[in-house]
Write an enzyme that holds these catalytic residues in place. Structure first.
Site, PDB file in Angstrom:
ATOM      1  N   LYS A  22     -16.904  42.652 -18.178  1.00  0.00           N
ATOM      2  CA  LYS A  22     -16.381  42.700 -16.801  1.00  0.00           C
ATOM      3  C   LYS A  22     -16.921  41.514 -15.999  1.00  0.00           C
ATOM      4  O   LYS A  22     -16.180  40.827 -15.304  1.00  0.00           O
ATOM      5  CB  LYS A  22     -16.821  43.988 -16.131  1.00  0.00           C
ATOM      6  N   ASN A  23     -18.236  41.266 -16.118  1.00  0.00           N
ATOM      7  CA  ASN A  23     -18.863  40.251 -15.271  1.00  0.00           C
ATOM      8  C   ASN A  23     -18.621  38.821 -15.735  1.00  0.00           C
ATOM      9  O   ASN A  23     -19.067  37.882 -15.087  1.00  0.00           O
ATOM     10  CB  ASN A  23     -20.359  40.536 -15.131  1.00  0.00           C
ATOM     11  N   ARG A  92     -17.089  43.499  -4.507  1.00  0.00           N
ATOM     12  CA  ARG A  92     -17.833  42.357  -3.992  1.00  0.00           C
ATOM     13  C   ARG A  92     -17.543  41.076  -4.747  1.00  0.00           C
ATOM     14  O   ARG A  92     -17.665  39.982  -4.210  1.00  0.00           O
ATOM     15  CB  ARG A  92     -19.338  42.631  -4.065  1.00  0.00           C
ATOM     16  N   CYS A 116     -23.638  47.412  -0.266  1.00  0.00           N
ATOM     17  CA  CYS A 116     -23.162  48.408  -1.232  1.00  0.00           C
ATOM     18  C   CYS A 116     -24.360  49.305  -1.558  1.00  0.00           C
ATOM     19  O   CYS A 116     -25.453  49.134  -1.041  1.00  0.00           O
ATOM     20  CB  CYS A 116     -22.602  47.738  -2.477  1.00  0.00           C
ATOM     21  N   ARG A 121     -27.051  42.738  -0.345  1.00  0.00           N
ATOM     22  CA  ARG A 121     -26.326  41.743  -1.136  1.00  0.00           C
ATOM     23  C   ARG A 121     -25.636  40.672  -0.270  1.00  0.00           C
ATOM     24  O   ARG A 121     -24.434  40.533  -0.235  1.00  0.00           O
ATOM     25  CB  ARG A 121     -25.324  42.433  -2.054  1.00  0.00           C
ATOM     26  N   PRO A 122     -26.443  39.929   0.494  1.00  0.00           N
ATOM     27  CA  PRO A 122     -25.861  38.865   1.328  1.00  0.00           C
ATOM     28  C   PRO A 122     -25.245  37.752   0.481  1.00  0.00           C
ATOM     29  O   PRO A 122     -25.456  37.711  -0.740  1.00  0.00           O
ATOM     30  CB  PRO A 122     -27.074  38.347   2.099  1.00  0.00           C
ATOM     31  N   ASP A 124     -25.578  34.466   1.711  1.00  0.00           N
ATOM     32  CA  ASP A 124     -26.097  33.285   2.423  1.00  0.00           C
ATOM     33  C   ASP A 124     -26.277  32.080   1.508  1.00  0.00           C
ATOM     34  O   ASP A 124     -26.011  30.936   1.916  1.00  0.00           O
ATOM     35  CB  ASP A 124     -27.426  33.632   3.109  1.00  0.00           C
ATOM     36  N   ASP A 305     -28.882  45.314 -14.637  1.00  0.00           N
ATOM     37  CA  ASP A 305     -27.736  46.198 -14.911  1.00  0.00           C
ATOM     38  C   ASP A 305     -28.021  47.186 -16.033  1.00  0.00           C
ATOM     39  O   ASP A 305     -27.179  48.039 -16.320  1.00  0.00           O
ATOM     40  CB  ASP A 305     -26.492  45.378 -15.263  1.00  0.00           C
ATOM     41  N   ARG A 397     -14.812  51.529 -12.983  1.00  0.00           N
ATOM     42  CA  ARG A 397     -14.871  50.122 -12.574  1.00  0.00           C
ATOM     43  C   ARG A 397     -15.431  49.263 -13.688  1.00  0.00           C
ATOM     44  O   ARG A 397     -15.136  48.069 -13.759  1.00  0.00           O
ATOM     45  CB  ARG A 397     -15.769  49.976 -11.338  1.00  0.00           C
TER      46      ARG A 397
HETATM   47  C1  EPZ Z   1     -23.862  39.877 -10.305  1.00  0.00           C
HETATM   48  O1  EPZ Z   1     -23.851  40.291  -8.958  1.00  0.00           O
HETATM   49  C2  EPZ Z   1     -23.263  41.034 -11.105  1.00  0.00           C
HETATM   50  N1  EPZ Z   1     -21.872  41.239 -10.681  1.00  0.00           N
HETATM   51  C3  EPZ Z   1     -24.093  42.293 -10.888  1.00  0.00           C
HETATM   52  O2  EPZ Z   1     -23.536  43.318 -11.706  1.00  0.00           O
HETATM   53  C4  EPZ Z   1     -25.518  42.017 -11.359  1.00  0.00           C
HETATM   54  O3  EPZ Z   1     -26.318  43.149 -11.100  1.00  0.00           O
HETATM   55  C5  EPZ Z   1     -26.082  40.802 -10.602  1.00  0.00           C
HETATM   56  O4  EPZ Z   1     -25.211  39.658 -10.772  1.00  0.00           O
HETATM   57  C6  EPZ Z   1     -27.475  40.411 -11.095  1.00  0.00           C
HETATM   58  O5  EPZ Z   1     -27.417  40.121 -12.469  1.00  0.00           O
HETATM   59  C7  EPZ Z   1     -20.913  40.424 -11.194  1.00  0.00           C
HETATM   60  O6  EPZ Z   1     -21.185  39.522 -11.963  1.00  0.00           O
HETATM   61  C8  EPZ Z   1     -19.505  40.714 -10.753  1.00  0.00           C
HETATM   62  P1  EPZ Z   1     -26.789  38.018  -7.516  1.00  0.00           P
HETATM   63  P2  EPZ Z   1     -24.213  39.203  -7.791  1.00  0.00           P
HETATM   64  O7  EPZ Z   1     -26.140  37.087  -6.566  1.00  0.00           O
HETATM   65  O8  EPZ Z   1     -23.725  37.881  -8.167  1.00  0.00           O
HETATM   66  C9  EPZ Z   1     -29.608  38.188  -3.686  1.00  0.00           C
HETATM   67  C10 EPZ Z   1     -22.715  45.458 -12.200  1.00  0.00           C
HETATM   68  O9  EPZ Z   1     -23.261  46.569 -12.222  1.00  0.00           O
HETATM   69  N2  EPZ Z   1     -28.704  37.213  -3.063  1.00  0.00           N
HETATM   70  O10 EPZ Z   1     -27.317  37.487  -8.802  1.00  0.00           O
HETATM   71  O11 EPZ Z   1     -23.781  39.794  -6.489  1.00  0.00           O
HETATM   72  C11 EPZ Z   1     -28.955  39.544  -3.903  1.00  0.00           C
HETATM   73  O12 EPZ Z   1     -29.042  40.329  -2.726  1.00  0.00           O
HETATM   74  C12 EPZ Z   1     -23.010  44.498 -11.064  1.00  0.00           C
HETATM   75  O13 EPZ Z   1     -21.925  45.033 -13.074  1.00  0.00           O
HETATM   76  C13 EPZ Z   1     -29.002  36.717  -1.803  1.00  0.00           C
HETATM   77  O14 EPZ Z   1     -29.993  37.096  -1.194  1.00  0.00           O
HETATM   78  O15 EPZ Z   1     -25.812  39.227  -7.849  1.00  0.00           O
HETATM   79  C14 EPZ Z   1     -29.773  40.124  -5.035  1.00  0.00           C
HETATM   80  O16 EPZ Z   1     -30.954  40.707  -4.507  1.00  0.00           O
HETATM   81  C15 EPZ Z   1     -23.953  45.105 -10.033  1.00  0.00           C
HETATM   82  N3  EPZ Z   1     -28.169  35.806  -1.233  1.00  0.00           N
HETATM   83  C16 EPZ Z   1     -30.139  38.900  -5.862  1.00  0.00           C
HETATM   84  O17 EPZ Z   1     -29.921  37.762  -5.009  1.00  0.00           O
HETATM   85  C17 EPZ Z   1     -27.045  35.346  -1.891  1.00  0.00           C
HETATM   86  O18 EPZ Z   1     -26.326  34.480  -1.323  1.00  0.00           O
HETATM   87  C18 EPZ Z   1     -29.283  38.706  -7.122  1.00  0.00           C
HETATM   88  O19 EPZ Z   1     -27.939  38.800  -6.732  1.00  0.00           O
HETATM   89  C19 EPZ Z   1     -26.758  35.857  -3.173  1.00  0.00           C
HETATM   90  C20 EPZ Z   1     -27.607  36.782  -3.745  1.00  0.00           C
END
Ligand code: EPZ
Length: 417
Positions: A22-23, A92, A116, A121-122, A124, A305, A397
């Site tokens: 999926k990811n 998202r 969520c 999950r900002p 920024d 995950d 999902r």
């Molecule tokens: C991806 O989400 C995955 N989703 C998530 O899988 C997975 O848990 C996550 O990566 C971590 O591996 C998809 O690929 C569709 P991140 P993503 O940006 O990209 C912080 C599932 O169950 N952050 O790596 O949203 C954020 O809050 C889902 O399949 C900022 O602060 O995750 C988090 O604490 C859930 N600012 C950390 O970074 C930003 O601009 C990692 O988030 C971006 C992220």
């Protein structure tokens, strides 16, 4: 139907085919926006999130022709650069259209995704990096209004913390930027590497695929490509856990242990045994499970995950396990539900102390997010008696034909009411 009933206590025996990730599929679908030529994806999983992404791309004006496990996408007819709240709030990953829309059309209007169940999950880091590439970013009425005169400019992007989505958005945007972009502290998840390989097949010039530092030389245009979506390592880890918690013997086909090494090493420490087969990986757990500690980390660490699934397994282990979640701030929503099934878990901040119990008991429980839902399925497979899981749309999902795959290995599971 929105509930699943499981009667636990059966050891799983049989073969489970692993679907495409999926990811990986979601960013790959967004990548179609970077060209006006067709992008053919195979080994596509049939999931609710994939349908949502297709709906989002179609409202932009792209076409998404779906056949079983294949999809042909074409963004030649894109006119609308707005990703609306009603779609973005349900998934998202919609924010992954931001980089490609901006890079190809010079503007994008994408709803802020909102929080969520697992955290705020900002985005920024996505926005700051796009500004460094020359974009003007304004937040208004809950939307990101992004624009750039001419093309985005190559830039040296350094992420303060590892972000899968931010890495993917910038990777895609950089492919059409004027000049060279470097991404330092890039996410190294296999799904990011899969996206980079597809972009390269579309004509992008990328160095450092799979490493924490990537260099992208921007092109004026990309062309179409055919790409096979990488196998879903989290689905694989989930079914490994189902086999282990029921002391079953299961063969996972289409699985590649190389993508899941951090999980396999931790599971071997806990007593799970693995052997490679011609078609994939055989999982067994002859001597039961012992408690081991884990801390989630970005790849190549133990994936966040897989945290909820591992916790369900540790609930039935001999001994204790300290589970620390370092990636998301609120990813223990499964704890109260597991406790209702008899698990002994205490949460202290970002750590949960799990003390294995001899028996879990079936109960009525509630799914809250994708991975929390499946941890309840795992616990239910091992529990004595019946479990009824509510709000299982979360499962749909991210898990293709979950009941079917488990029932084929002898689980007493059905969707009801
Ligand atoms: C991806 O989400 C995955 N989703 C998530 O899988 C997975 O848990 C996550 O990566 C971590 O591996 C998809 O690929 C569709 P991140 P993503 O940006 O990209 C912080 C599932 O169950 N952050 O790596 O949203 C954020 O809050 C889902 O399949 C900022 O602060 O995750 C988090 O604490 C859930 N600012 C950390 O970074 C930003 O601009 C990692 O988030 C971006 C992220």
């Amino acid at each position: 139907m929105d509930k699943i009933r499981i009667t636990g206590g059966r050891a799983l025996q049989g073969v489970i085919p692993i679907s495409g990730a999926k990811n990986a599929a979601l960013p790959l679908m967004a990548a179609c926006l970077l060209t006006d030529k067709p992008l053919e994806l195979s080994n596509m999983p049939e999931l609710a999130d994939i349908a949502t992404m297709a709906k989002l791309l179609e409202q932009h004006g792209a076409t998404c022709e779906r056949r079983k496990h294949k999809m042909t996408l074409c963004a030649a007819g894109v006119e609308n650069v707005k990703a609306p709240y009603e779609l973005v709030r349900t998934m998202r990953a919609s924010v992954l259209v931001l980089g490609p829309l901006l890079a190809r059309f010079g503007k994008a209007e994408v709803s802020l995704p909102g929080g969520c169940a697992i955290g705020t999950r900002p985005i920024d880091m996505h926005l700051k990096a796009l500004e460094e590439m020359g974009a003007s970013i304004k937040l208004r009425d809950g939307y990101v209004h992004a624009s750039v005169k001419g093309r985005l400019k190559g830039a040296n992007i350094i992420f303060d913390q590892v972000s899968v989505g931010a890495t993917e958005n910038i990777l895609m945007a950089a492919c059409l930027a004027d000049g060279t972009t470097t991404i330092t502290n890039a996410a190294r998840e296999p799904e990011v590497a899969d996206l980079a390989r597809c972009l390269a097949a579309m004509g992008a010039e990328i160095e450092g695929i799979g490493t924490s530092r990537m260099t992208i030389r921007g092109k004026k245009k990309l062309h179409g490509a055919s790409h096979r979506v990488v196998a879903d390592r989290i689905e694989m880890g989930t079914y490994i856990t189902c086999a282990a918690v029921t002391h079953g013997v299961v063969e996972l086909t289409g699985a590649d242990r190389a993508m899941l090494l951090p999980v396999i090493e931790k599971y071997e420490e806990a007593g799970v045994q693995f052997s490679d087969t011609k078609k994939g990986l055989r999982v067994s757990c002859p001597d039961g499970i012992r408690g081991v500690d884990v801390m989630t980390q970005p790849h190549p660490g133990f994936p966040t995950d897989m945290q909820a699934q591992f916790m369900a397994l540790m609930s039935r282990a001999r001994g204790a396990s300290m589970i620390t979640e370092t990636v998301f701030e609120n990813r223990f929503m499964h704890v109260p539900e597991l406790v209702r099934m008899g698990a002994n878990i205490n949460v202290h901040g970002r750590s949960a102390m799990v003390r294995g119990v001899r028996n879990l008991r079936g109960a009525e429980v509630m799914a809250t997010d994708l991975r929390a839902s499946v941890s309840l399925v795992i616990a239910a497979l091992a529990a004595k008696g019946d479990t009824l899981i509510h709000r299982v749309y979360h499962l749909d999902r991210g898990y293709e034909r979950l009941e079917e795959k488990l029932a084929a290995c002898g689980a007493d599971i059905e969707r009801v009411g």
